[in-house]
Every structure is written in structure tokens, then in C-alpha cells.
Design a protein around this motif. Structure first.
Motif, PDB file in Angstrom:
ATOM      1  N   ASP A  58       2.926   7.603  -9.648  1.00 35.33           N
ATOM      2  CA  ASP A  58       1.523   7.254  -9.891  1.00 35.33           C
ATOM      3  C   ASP A  58       1.293   7.033 -11.383  1.00 35.33           C
ATOM      4  OD1 ASP A  58      -1.037   6.813  -8.643  1.00 35.33           O
ATOM      5  OD2 ASP A  58      -1.734   8.643  -9.642  1.00 35.33           O
ATOM      6  N   TYR A  70       1.198  -2.866  -6.420  1.00 33.02           N
ATOM      7  CA  TYR A  70      -0.026  -2.798  -5.616  1.00 33.02           C
ATOM      8  C   TYR A  70      -0.189  -4.025  -4.719  1.00 33.02           C
ATOM      9  CZ  TYR A  70      -2.139   1.408  -7.557  1.00 33.02           C
ATOM     10  OH  TYR A  70      -2.410   2.716  -7.882  1.00 33.02           O
ATOM     11  N   PHE A  73       1.855  -3.335  -1.359  1.00 33.58           N
ATOM     12  CA  PHE A  73       1.596  -2.151  -0.538  1.00 33.58           C
ATOM     13  C   PHE A  73       0.886  -2.472   0.774  1.00 33.58           C
ATOM     14  CE2 PHE A  73       1.518   0.636  -4.605  1.00 33.58           C
ATOM     15  CZ  PHE A  73       2.896   0.683  -4.619  1.00 33.58           C
ATOM     16  N   ARG A  77       2.054  -1.466   4.535  1.00 38.41           N
ATOM     17  CA  ARG A  77       1.201  -0.563   5.313  1.00 38.41           C
ATOM     18  C   ARG A  77       0.748  -1.211   6.615  1.00 38.41           C
ATOM     19  NH1 ARG A  77      -3.330   0.245   2.360  1.00 38.41           N
ATOM     20  NH2 ARG A  77      -4.000   1.972   3.655  1.00 38.41           N
ATOM     21  N   TYR A  84       3.585   6.552  -0.824  1.00 37.41           N
ATOM     22  CA  TYR A  84       3.230   7.816  -1.464  1.00 37.41           C
ATOM     23  C   TYR A  84       3.295   7.634  -2.966  1.00 37.41           C
ATOM     24  CZ  TYR A  84       3.492  10.158   3.022  1.00 37.41           C
ATOM     25  OH  TYR A  84       3.265  10.535   4.320  1.00 37.41           O
ATOM     26  N   ARG A  85       2.270   8.137  -3.660  1.00 37.53           N
ATOM     27  CA  ARG A  85       2.182   8.046  -5.120  1.00 37.53           C
ATOM     28  C   ARG A  85       2.431   9.442  -5.690  1.00 37.53           C
ATOM     29  NH1 ARG A  85       0.652   2.808  -6.784  1.00 37.53           N
ATOM     30  NH2 ARG A  85       1.370   3.863  -8.638  1.00 37.53           N
ATOM     31  N   TYR A 146       0.267  11.735  -3.177  1.00 35.74           N
ATOM     32  CA  TYR A 146      -0.782  11.440  -2.202  1.00 35.74           C
ATOM     33  C   TYR A 146      -0.414  10.162  -1.474  1.00 35.74           C
ATOM     34  CZ  TYR A 146      -2.647   8.009  -5.551  1.00 35.74           C
ATOM     35  OH  TYR A 146      -2.785   6.955  -6.410  1.00 35.74           O
ATOM     36  N   ARG A 147      -0.817  10.098  -0.222  1.00 39.47           N
ATOM     37  CA  ARG A 147      -0.562   8.906   0.573  1.00 39.47           C
ATOM     38  C   ARG A 147      -1.628   7.868   0.242  1.00 39.47           C
ATOM     39  NH1 ARG A 147      -0.296   8.994   6.998  1.00 39.47           N
ATOM     40  NH2 ARG A 147      -2.158   7.748   6.904  1.00 39.47           N
ATOM     41  N   LEU A 148      -1.188   6.691  -0.123  1.00 42.21           N
ATOM     42  CA  LEU A 148      -2.114   5.614  -0.470  1.00 42.21           C
ATOM     43  C   LEU A 148      -2.840   5.166   0.793  1.00 42.21           C
ATOM     44  CD1 LEU A 148      -3.111   3.717  -2.731  1.00 42.21           C
ATOM     45  CD2 LEU A 148      -1.329   2.123  -2.001  1.00 42.21           C
ATOM     46  N   GLU A 149      -4.139   5.276   0.794  1.00 42.92           N
ATOM     47  CA  GLU A 149      -4.961   4.906   1.950  1.00 42.92           C
ATOM     48  C   GLU A 149      -5.768   3.637   1.693  1.00 42.92           C
ATOM     49  OE1 GLU A 149      -4.853   6.439   4.822  1.00 42.92           O
ATOM     50  OE2 GLU A 149      -3.728   8.224   4.260  1.00 42.92           O
ATOM     51  N   LYS A 150      -6.119   3.387   0.440  1.00 41.26           N
ATOM     52  CA  LYS A 150      -6.976   2.246   0.116  1.00 41.26           C
ATOM     53  C   LYS A 150      -6.172   0.961   0.013  1.00 41.26           C
ATOM     54  CE  LYS A 150     -10.550   4.686  -2.486  1.00 41.26           C
ATOM     55  NZ  LYS A 150     -11.237   4.745  -3.788  1.00 41.26           N
ATOM     56  N   GLN A 155      -9.555  -1.407  -4.072  1.00 45.62           N
ATOM     57  CA  GLN A 155      -9.222  -0.898  -5.399  1.00 45.62           C
ATOM     58  C   GLN A 155     -10.230  -1.450  -6.418  1.00 45.62           C
ATOM     59  OE1 GLN A 155      -6.845   1.343  -5.971  1.00 45.62           O
ATOM     60  NE2 GLN A 155      -5.984   1.286  -3.915  1.00 45.62           N
TER      61      GLN A 155
END
Length: 173
Positions: A58, A70, A73, A77, A84-85, A146-150, A155
Motif C-alpha cells: 500500500d 490500480y 485491479f 476482481r 490485498y494492500r 486490507y482487501r481492496l473493495e473499491k 477512488q
């Protein structure tokens, strides 16, 4: 792996890992800027039901690859992969865990430049014991991430622009 190879050995390496995976493919890499073939292989692995996790830092040490990542990703997904960051510090390991018996450890990053232009060395270890040790290490690292959700569209505006512009330079990253 190196620029004198007749084949794109570094990129083909990741394609082979993705094709080999049946249950799991966890990859830790400081840079995630895959070429089209690698990205397609990773997406196919996720679509086949492989537990695909990519662990990236991250905190950047190189801004262009950080922003370009980015832009990839969402594609991963959408196929079922997870990003994961890692937050405690810069993550510089280059490790892959394939299923329960295969581990890759070396210097090759998951980026176009590393796959085509750099001299890299990677060791492939076929061992359940080594796989368990790497699984423990990566699980601990993911606990510190943390798992990237957005999605990219969620962003901040500057990140969206920088990601898209940086991706234009992907072959040089």
C-alpha cells in the motif's frame, strides 16, 4: 529470465503458474503491471474457481507502477480474484504459492518490465512443507493488509486519472 531470451520467459512463467493452479494461487509482488497474456491467465484461473489473491504494498517506492496497478485491479476482481494492500511497510517479496505443493521465490516482479527486460532469477520448489511455510507467511502478511473493495471509479479523482495515464506507460514500467 532475461532480455536475451528468445521467449518472454518471465511473462510465460506467470502464465504457467496460473495454468498449473487448481485450488489456489497467492502471489506477493511489489509491482502489479501484468502484460495481456499474464492478465488473461490470472483471470482464467479466477474464473475456474482458483483462490486467486494478489498481495501488493500500500506504500509505494515507485510511483508510476503503483498508480498503474490500480488500472488492473478491477479486471482481476471482476473475474473473482482478490487484491490485498499490505500496510505496515513496503512489501518487496516476490513469492507465489500454487495449491498445496508448489512455491516460487525469486526476483521476478509481476510487471511487464521484469518479464521482458530485466535479468531475473526464480526458484520453483515442489514441496508440501515449503508450501505450508509460505502459506503461513502469506496468511500473516494478508492479516496485515486490507482487501481492496473499491473499484477504480470509486477512488478519488486524482487516483483515477493517474492510474489511467500510468497504464499507458505500462510496457516501460
Amino acid at each position: 529470465i532475461g532480455p536475451t531470451d528468445r521467449l518472454d520467459s518471465g511473462n510465460l512463467y506467470f502464465v504457467a503458474l496460473a495454468q498449473r493452479a487448481q485450488k489456489r494461487l497467492w502471489i506477493a509482488t511489489p509491482y502489479f503491471v501484468p502484460d495481456t497474456d499474464v492478465m488473461g491467465a490470472l483471470q482464467l484461473a479466477a474464473l475456474r474457481g482458483v483462490d486467486l489473491r494478489i498481495l501488493v504494498p500500500d506504500t509505494p517506492d515507485q510511483w508510476l507502477p503503483y498508480w498503474a496497478a490500480y488500472s488492473y485491479f478491477d479486471e482481476l476482481r471482476q473475474a473473482g480474484g482478490e487484491i490485498y494492500r499490505y500496510t505496515p511497510a513496503f512489501l518487496h517479496q516476490k513469492v507465489a504459492l500454487i495449491d498445496d505443493d508448489l512455491v516460487s521465490v525469486g526476483s521476478v516482479n509481476l510487471d511487464i518490465r521484469s518479464g521482458l527486460l530485466n535479468f531475473e532469477l526464480t526458484v520453483l520448489i515442489e514441496s508440501q512443507r515449503a508450501a505450508r511455510a509460505v502459506e503461513t507467511m502469506l496468511a500473516r502478511d494478508m492479516e496485515n493488509a486490507y482487501r481492496l473493495e473499491k473499484s477504480l471509479s470509486e477512488q478519488p479523482a486524482l487516483r483515477r486519472v493517474l492510474a489511467r495515464v500510468s497504464r499507458l506507460m505500462a510496457p516501460q514500467l
